[in-house]
Design a protein around this motif. Structure first.
Motif, PDB file in Angstrom:
ATOM      1  N   ASN A  82       0.795  -1.229   0.000  1.00 43.39           N
ATOM      2  CA  ASN A  82       0.000   0.000   0.000  1.00 43.39           C
ATOM      3  C   ASN A  82       0.827   1.279   0.000  1.00 43.39           C
ATOM      4  O   ASN A  82       0.271   2.371   0.092  1.00 43.39           O
ATOM      5  N   THR A  83       2.146   1.151  -0.097  1.00 40.18           N
ATOM      6  CA  THR A  83       2.997   2.339  -0.159  1.00 40.18           C
ATOM      7  C   THR A  83       2.813   2.992  -1.529  1.00 40.18           C
ATOM      8  O   THR A  83       3.001   2.339  -2.552  1.00 40.18           O
ATOM      9  N   PRO A  84       2.426   4.269  -1.577  1.00 42.13           N
ATOM     10  CA  PRO A  84       2.220   4.925  -2.873  1.00 42.13           C
ATOM     11  C   PRO A  84       3.525   5.044  -3.663  1.00 42.13           C
ATOM     12  O   PRO A  84       4.594   5.234  -3.084  1.00 42.13           O
ATOM     13  N   VAL A  85       3.398   4.923  -4.988  1.00 44.69           N
ATOM     14  CA  VAL A  85       4.551   4.946  -5.882  1.00 44.69           C
ATOM     15  C   VAL A  85       4.316   5.943  -7.010  1.00 44.69           C
ATOM     16  O   VAL A  85       3.250   5.960  -7.626  1.00 44.69           O
ATOM     17  N   ILE A  86       5.347   6.762  -7.265  1.00 45.63           N
ATOM     18  CA  ILE A  86       5.374   7.624  -8.449  1.00 45.63           C
ATOM     19  C   ILE A  86       6.528   7.137  -9.303  1.00 45.63           C
ATOM     20  O   ILE A  86       7.666   7.057  -8.846  1.00 45.63           O
ATOM     21  N   LEU A  87       6.229   6.802 -10.544  1.00 43.50           N
ATOM     22  CA  LEU A  87       7.232   6.294 -11.471  1.00 43.50           C
ATOM     23  C   LEU A  87       7.619   7.405 -12.433  1.00 43.50           C
ATOM     24  O   LEU A  87       6.756   8.062 -13.024  1.00 43.50           O
ATOM     25  N   LEU A  88       8.930   7.634 -12.570  1.00 41.44           N
ATOM     26  CA  LEU A  88       9.449   8.632 -13.500  1.00 41.44           C
ATOM     27  C   LEU A  88      10.152   7.909 -14.642  1.00 41.44           C
ATOM     28  O   LEU A  88      10.801   6.888 -14.420  1.00 41.44           O
ATOM     29  N   SER A  89      10.039   8.448 -15.850  1.00 35.14           N
ATOM     30  CA  SER A  89      10.733   7.814 -16.961  1.00 35.14           C
ATOM     31  C   SER A  89      10.881   8.758 -18.136  1.00 35.14           C
ATOM     32  O   SER A  89      10.040   9.620 -18.367  1.00 35.14           O
ATOM     33  N   GLY A  90      11.951   8.549 -18.874  1.00 30.47           N
ATOM     34  CA  GLY A  90      12.162   9.276 -20.113  1.00 30.47           C
ATOM     35  C   GLY A  90      11.590   8.528 -21.303  1.00 30.47           C
ATOM     36  O   GLY A  90      11.660   8.997 -22.428  1.00 30.47           O
ATOM     37  N   ALA A  91      10.996   7.359 -21.068  1.00 30.51           N
ATOM     38  CA  ALA A  91      10.437   6.550 -22.155  1.00 30.51           C
ATOM     39  C   ALA A  91       9.259   7.267 -22.795  1.00 30.51           C
ATOM     40  O   ALA A  91       8.398   7.799 -22.104  1.00 30.51           O
ATOM     41  N   GLU A  92       9.227   7.259 -24.110  1.00 28.92           N
ATOM     42  CA  GLU A  92       8.141   7.942 -24.827  1.00 28.92           C
ATOM     43  C   GLU A  92       6.812   7.206 -24.693  1.00 28.92           C
ATOM     44  O   GLU A  92       5.761   7.816 -24.728  1.00 28.92           O
ATOM     45  N   ASP A  93       6.855   5.896 -24.556  1.00 24.40           N
ATOM     46  CA  ASP A  93       5.629   5.105 -24.471  1.00 24.40           C
ATOM     47  C   ASP A  93       5.327   4.706 -23.022  1.00 24.40           C
ATOM     48  O   ASP A  93       4.861   3.615 -22.744  1.00 24.40           O
ATOM     49  N   LEU A  94       5.567   5.632 -22.103  1.00 22.95           N
ATOM     50  CA  LEU A  94       5.429   5.350 -20.676  1.00 22.95           C
ATOM     51  C   LEU A  94       4.021   4.898 -20.309  1.00 22.95           C
ATOM     52  O   LEU A  94       3.847   3.932 -19.575  1.00 22.95           O
ATOM     53  N   GLU A  95       3.014   5.582 -20.812  1.00 24.16           N
ATOM     54  CA  GLU A  95       1.637   5.230 -20.468  1.00 24.16           C
ATOM     55  C   GLU A  95       1.332   3.792 -20.880  1.00 24.16           C
ATOM     56  O   GLU A  95       0.707   3.035 -20.133  1.00 24.16           O
ATOM     57  N   GLU A  96       1.802   3.394 -22.055  1.00 26.04           N
ATOM     58  CA  GLU A  96       1.590   2.024 -22.532  1.00 26.04           C
ATOM     59  C   GLU A  96       2.323   1.031 -21.635  1.00 26.04           C
ATOM     60  O   GLU A  96       1.770  -0.005 -21.260  1.00 26.04           O
ATOM     61  N   LYS A  97       3.565   1.343 -21.267  1.00 23.87           N
ATOM     62  CA  LYS A  97       4.334   0.450 -20.400  1.00 23.87           C
ATOM     63  C   LYS A  97       3.650   0.276 -19.048  1.00 23.87           C
ATOM     64  O   LYS A  97       3.575  -0.824 -18.518  1.00 23.87           O
ATOM     65  N   VAL A  98       3.138   1.374 -18.490  1.00 22.94           N
ATOM     66  CA  VAL A  98       2.462   1.303 -17.190  1.00 22.94           C
ATOM     67  C   VAL A  98       1.193   0.464 -17.300  1.00 22.94           C
ATOM     68  O   VAL A  98       0.888  -0.344 -16.417  1.00 22.94           O
ATOM     69  N   SER A  99       0.452   0.621 -18.386  1.00 26.94           N
ATOM     70  CA  SER A  99      -0.800  -0.131 -18.546  1.00 26.94           C
ATOM     71  C   SER A  99      -0.546  -1.632 -18.678  1.00 26.94           C
ATOM     72  O   SER A  99      -1.417  -2.442 -18.364  1.00 26.94           O
ATOM     73  N   GLU A 100       0.646  -2.020 -19.122  1.00 24.64           N
ATOM     74  CA  GLU A 100       0.981  -3.433 -19.278  1.00 24.64           C
ATOM     75  C   GLU A 100       1.524  -4.067 -18.000  1.00 24.64           C
ATOM     76  O   GLU A 100       1.704  -5.281 -17.933  1.00 24.64           O
ATOM     77  N   MET A 101       1.784  -3.259 -16.981  1.00 22.57           N
ATOM     78  CA  MET A 101       2.337  -3.791 -15.737  1.00 22.57           C
ATOM     79  C   MET A 101       1.265  -4.558 -14.973  1.00 22.57           C
ATOM     80  O   MET A 101       0.095  -4.181 -14.979  1.00 22.57           O
ATOM     81  N   SER A 102       1.688  -5.608 -14.304  1.00 20.58           N
ATOM     82  CA  SER A 102       0.749  -6.469 -13.580  1.00 20.58           C
ATOM     83  C   SER A 102       0.495  -5.983 -12.150  1.00 20.58           C
ATOM     84  O   SER A 102      -0.062  -6.708 -11.346  1.00 20.58           O
ATOM     85  N   LYS A 147       9.865  12.263 -17.928  1.00 19.48           N
ATOM     86  CA  LYS A 147      10.949  13.233 -17.755  1.00 19.48           C
ATOM     87  C   LYS A 147      11.112  13.975 -19.073  1.00 19.48           C
ATOM     88  O   LYS A 147      11.021  13.353 -20.122  1.00 19.48           O
ATOM     89  N   PRO A 148      11.389  15.233 -19.067  1.00 17.54           N
ATOM     90  CA  PRO A 148      11.447  16.110 -17.890  1.00 17.54           C
ATOM     91  C   PRO A 148      10.031  16.366 -17.360  1.00 17.54           C
ATOM     92  O   PRO A 148       9.075  16.437 -18.129  1.00 17.54           O
ATOM     93  N   PHE A 149       9.914  16.483 -16.076  1.00 19.59           N
ATOM     94  CA  PHE A 149       8.618  16.666 -15.443  1.00 19.59           C
ATOM     95  C   PHE A 149       8.503  18.074 -14.873  1.00 19.59           C
ATOM     96  O   PHE A 149       9.496  18.742 -14.631  1.00 19.59           O
TER      97      PHE A 149
END
Length: 127
Positions: free
Chosen positions: A82-102, A111-113
């Motif tokens: 339950n620890t909240p997480v903020i993920l930072l990345s320079g990847a252009e397809d970040l939203e897609e990568k996050v949606s594929e995470m289990s 980034k840059p943010f």
């Protein structure tokens, strides 16, 4: 922002880029206690010592033990689920990568943010 005991909230920052670490330290250290780790391996070692951050900010792409592997390990462990997480990345397809995470990522930012938006996300997640 203070925790229940009156101390500053603890944010674990995991990133291998010195410029990002400097920026995060500059914008967050007056309000939060920052614990800086330069890899997922260092972060896991710190957590295994019994430390319990209020929030984790992690880079996605790091050598050896990336942010995705770190967060997956934390989310499957009962203690940090339950620890909240903020993920930072320079990847252009970040939203897609996050949606594929289990597992659940609370917030993600490319980034840059924008520091003001990051601070807003942190406040929301720690409220």
């Amino acid at each position: 922002m203070e925790s229940k005991d009156g101390n500053k909230k603890i944010i674990l920052v995991v990133d291998d880029e010195p410029s990002i670490l400097k920026l995060l330290t500059f914008i967050l250290s007056s309000e939060y206690d920052l614990i800086i780790k330069r890899s997922g391996i260092e972060a896991i070692a710190w957590l295994e010592e019994g430390n319990d951050p209020d929030l984790i900010i992690s880079d996605l792409m790091m050598p050896y033990f990336d942010g995705s592997t770190l967060i997956k390990n934390l989310k499957i462990s009962g203690f940090y689920r339950n620890t909240p997480v903020i993920l930072l990345s320079g990847a252009e397809d970040l939203e897609e990568k996050v949606s594929e995470m289990s597992f659940k990522i609370d917030r993600f930012m490319e980034k840059p943010f924008n520091p003001a938006i990051l601070k807003s996300h942190i406040s929301e997640l720690l409220a």
